[in-house]
Design a protein around this motif. Structure first.
Motif, mmCIF file in Angstrom:
data_model
loop_
_atom_site.group_PDB
_atom_site.id
_atom_site.type_symbol
_atom_site.label_atom_id
_atom_site.label_comp_id
_atom_site.label_asym_id
_atom_site.label_seq_id
_atom_site.Cartn_x
_atom_site.Cartn_y
_atom_site.Cartn_z
ATOM 1 N N GLY A 1 0.804 -1.227 0.000
ATOM 2 C CA GLY A 1 0.000 0.000 0.000
ATOM 3 C C GLY A 1 0.833 1.271 0.000
ATOM 4 O O GLY A 1 0.287 2.350 -0.151
ATOM 5 N N PHE A 2 2.138 1.140 0.171
ATOM 6 C CA PHE A 2 2.985 2.336 0.189
ATOM 7 C C PHE A 2 3.665 2.547 -1.165
ATOM 8 O O PHE A 2 4.756 3.107 -1.228
ATOM 9 C CB PHE A 2 4.019 2.232 1.320
ATOM 10 N N ASP A 3 3.030 2.100 -2.226
ATOM 11 C CA ASP A 3 3.607 2.178 -3.574
ATOM 12 C C ASP A 3 4.014 3.609 -3.933
ATOM 13 O O ASP A 3 5.110 3.849 -4.422
ATOM 14 C CB ASP A 3 2.605 1.709 -4.644
ATOM 15 N N GLY A 4 3.074 4.543 -3.687
ATOM 16 C CA GLY A 4 3.317 5.941 -4.058
ATOM 17 C C GLY A 4 4.506 6.516 -3.303
ATOM 18 O O GLY A 4 5.368 7.176 -3.879
#
Lengths: 254, 223
Positions: free
Chosen positions: B50-53
């Motif tokens: 979920g921390f791709d960005g």
């Protein structure tokens, strides 16, 4: 209303643990990060600051929820306050609900304080925080609440350290079930592996539903129906973990 | 108080001596130029949780500092394409990675790498005319593949909201790749279809320059 008093005590305990010092840490890290990003991120400064703020808010909420949850019951047993509480006419489920609500209130206050710090720092950098970013934060709170309930369950079963490790493991798995499913459904994959992927998708909580950071940072609209569904989904898992924790604590000789 | 001071003193001496020795060892090492390894984009995406960005931002900052450093220190741009691949795998919509990254790759002589990067951007935003426009521009600036550049400019010109210059560049690229007939056809098309009088005049001037003024008398603008 007995759970209300327990929630209030849990909240006060967190205050004594200086949990809210994290807001200061968050502000410092965000300011330093914004300063560095301004110099290093060539063309995407605003996006980097927003990503950073949302990621830090999520990480801190999760850590606080998991740490308070995993220590909650254990600390009460160690300090023997649990004997005092459970000798009163209070059910064990109420005791856990009180703990959850107390930690939930801490998370809510912490989330609100960090959001205000983010808005202030963004303002200092020369711009208002776009409103479309804000719906991500309540969903982060729901996710942190799921993990608090999970940590309470593990806290009733094992040591705080192991509980913390299990929660972090489930965080990783919960955010990768869709990817695991996609990988296992490739053509040529053995049937058992495909079945495992399908099992993971159907059984493990899919936390990606609660994560809209990448969506809101680009201003993509978040449908209120989706947000409500995600919130309800998170709360359903929260109550399931809380129920299991109650069953577990009922079996313990306290 | 005395114990605290002793602890502080031991910490200060201990930390400094360990770090001093380590830094001396680091300085004495032979440094290989460029970036030696980049994590696999597929694996990084899978475990980003979920921390791709946020991870994409970190990788992008790594790219901009790395590129900026080697731009003035010997131009050792190994693995820049891999690093940019990691960035856009984690966040396919990070526009500045395409903007700065394609120029960096073109400048480093990896024009095909730049085209691949822009191709990924075009796949993520198929209606954005900037990607084919930039691909055409890079082919014009850093290579002699002007025929290919013309194709990209034509692709850009066909997309809604495209820069009016895209069609002109397409015609110019056709001309410089010895495809005069295609250049004339493109200018004639611009003259027929553009709603801007200035653009039409410019196209007409080019047609006259190429000795095709007769075409303008035969055709009527369709606006």
């Amino acid at each position: 209303m007995r759970w209300y008093h327990l929630a209030s005590i849990t909240f006060k305990e967190a205050l004594r643990d200086r949990v809210f010092n994290l807001v200061g840490l968050f502000s410092l890290v965000l300011m330093a990060g914004a300063f560095l990003a301004g110099n290093l991120s060539a063309g995407s400064e605003a996006k980097v600051v927003r990503d950073m703020a949302l990621a830090f808010i999520q990480i801190l909420l999760l850590l606080v929820g998991i740490l308070l949850g995993s220590q909650g019951i254990h600390r009460d047993i160690e300090r023997r306050t649990i004997f005092l509480v459970l000798s009163k006419p209070i059910r064990r489920g109420e005791y856990l609900l009180g703990k959850l609500l107390g930690i939930g209130t801490v998370l809510l206050a912490l989330g609100a304080a960090m959001t205000m710090a983010f808005v202030a720092i963004h303002g200092l950098l020369g711009g208002f925080v776009p409103l479309h970013l804000l719906p991500a934060i309540p969903l982060m709170l729901v996710e942190a609440t799921v993990f608090t309930a999970m940590a309470l369950l593990f806290s009733s079963l094992t040591s705080p350290t192991l509980g913390l490790a299990y929660c972090l493991g489930l965080f990783l798995v919960g955010h990768t079930t869709s990817t695991i499913h996609t990988f296992t459904q490739q053509t040529g994959t053995p049937e058992a592996v495909r079945w495992f992927g399908e099992f993971m998708l159907r059984v493990v909580p899919n936390l990606e539903v609660l994560d809209v950071k990448n969506q809101v940072v680009y201003g993509d609209p978040l449908r209120w129906q989706d947000a409500l569904w995600a919130g309800g989904y998170g709360l359903a898992w929260t109550f399931l973990f809380l129920g299991l924790a109650t069953l577990s604590i009922l079996r313990r000789e306290v | 108080m005395r114990a605290s001071l002793q602890a502080l003193l031991i910490a200060a001496v201990g930390f400094t001596s360990i770090q001093w020795t380590h830094q001396g060892w680091q300085d004495a090492r032979v440094r290989l130029p460029g970036l030696q390894s980049v994590p696999s984009p597929a694996v990084a995406k899978a475990i980003a949780a979920g921390f791709d960005g946020f991870l994409a931002d970190l990788a992008y900052i790594r790219f901009s500092t790395y590129w900026g450093y080697w731009l003035t220190h010997g131009r050792a741009f190994h693995n820049v394409a891999s690093l940019l691949d990691l960035v856009v795998t984690l966040d396919p919509r990070l526009r500045s990675a395409y903007e700065i990254g394609s120029v960096a790759l073109g400048d480093a002589g990896d024009i095909d790498g730049a085209l691949r990067l822009l191709g990924r951007g075009a796949k993520a935003s198929p209606k954005d005319s900037w990607f084919p426009f930039q691909a055409g521009m890079l082919l014009f600036l850093y290579s002699t593949r002007h025929g290919e550049a013309a194709t990209y400019f034509e692709r850009a010109a066909a997309l809604p909201g495209a820069d009016p210059a895209a069609a002109f560049f397409a015609a110019r690229m056709h001309l410089s790749s010895d495809r005069r007939d295609l250049a004339v056809a493109t200018w004639l098309n611009i003259w027929r279809t553009s709603s801007s009088q200035a653009v039409r005049t410019c196209a007409a001037n080019w047609l006259k320059k190429e000795g095709q003024a007769a075409l303008l008398r035969e055709e009527t603008p369709r606006r």
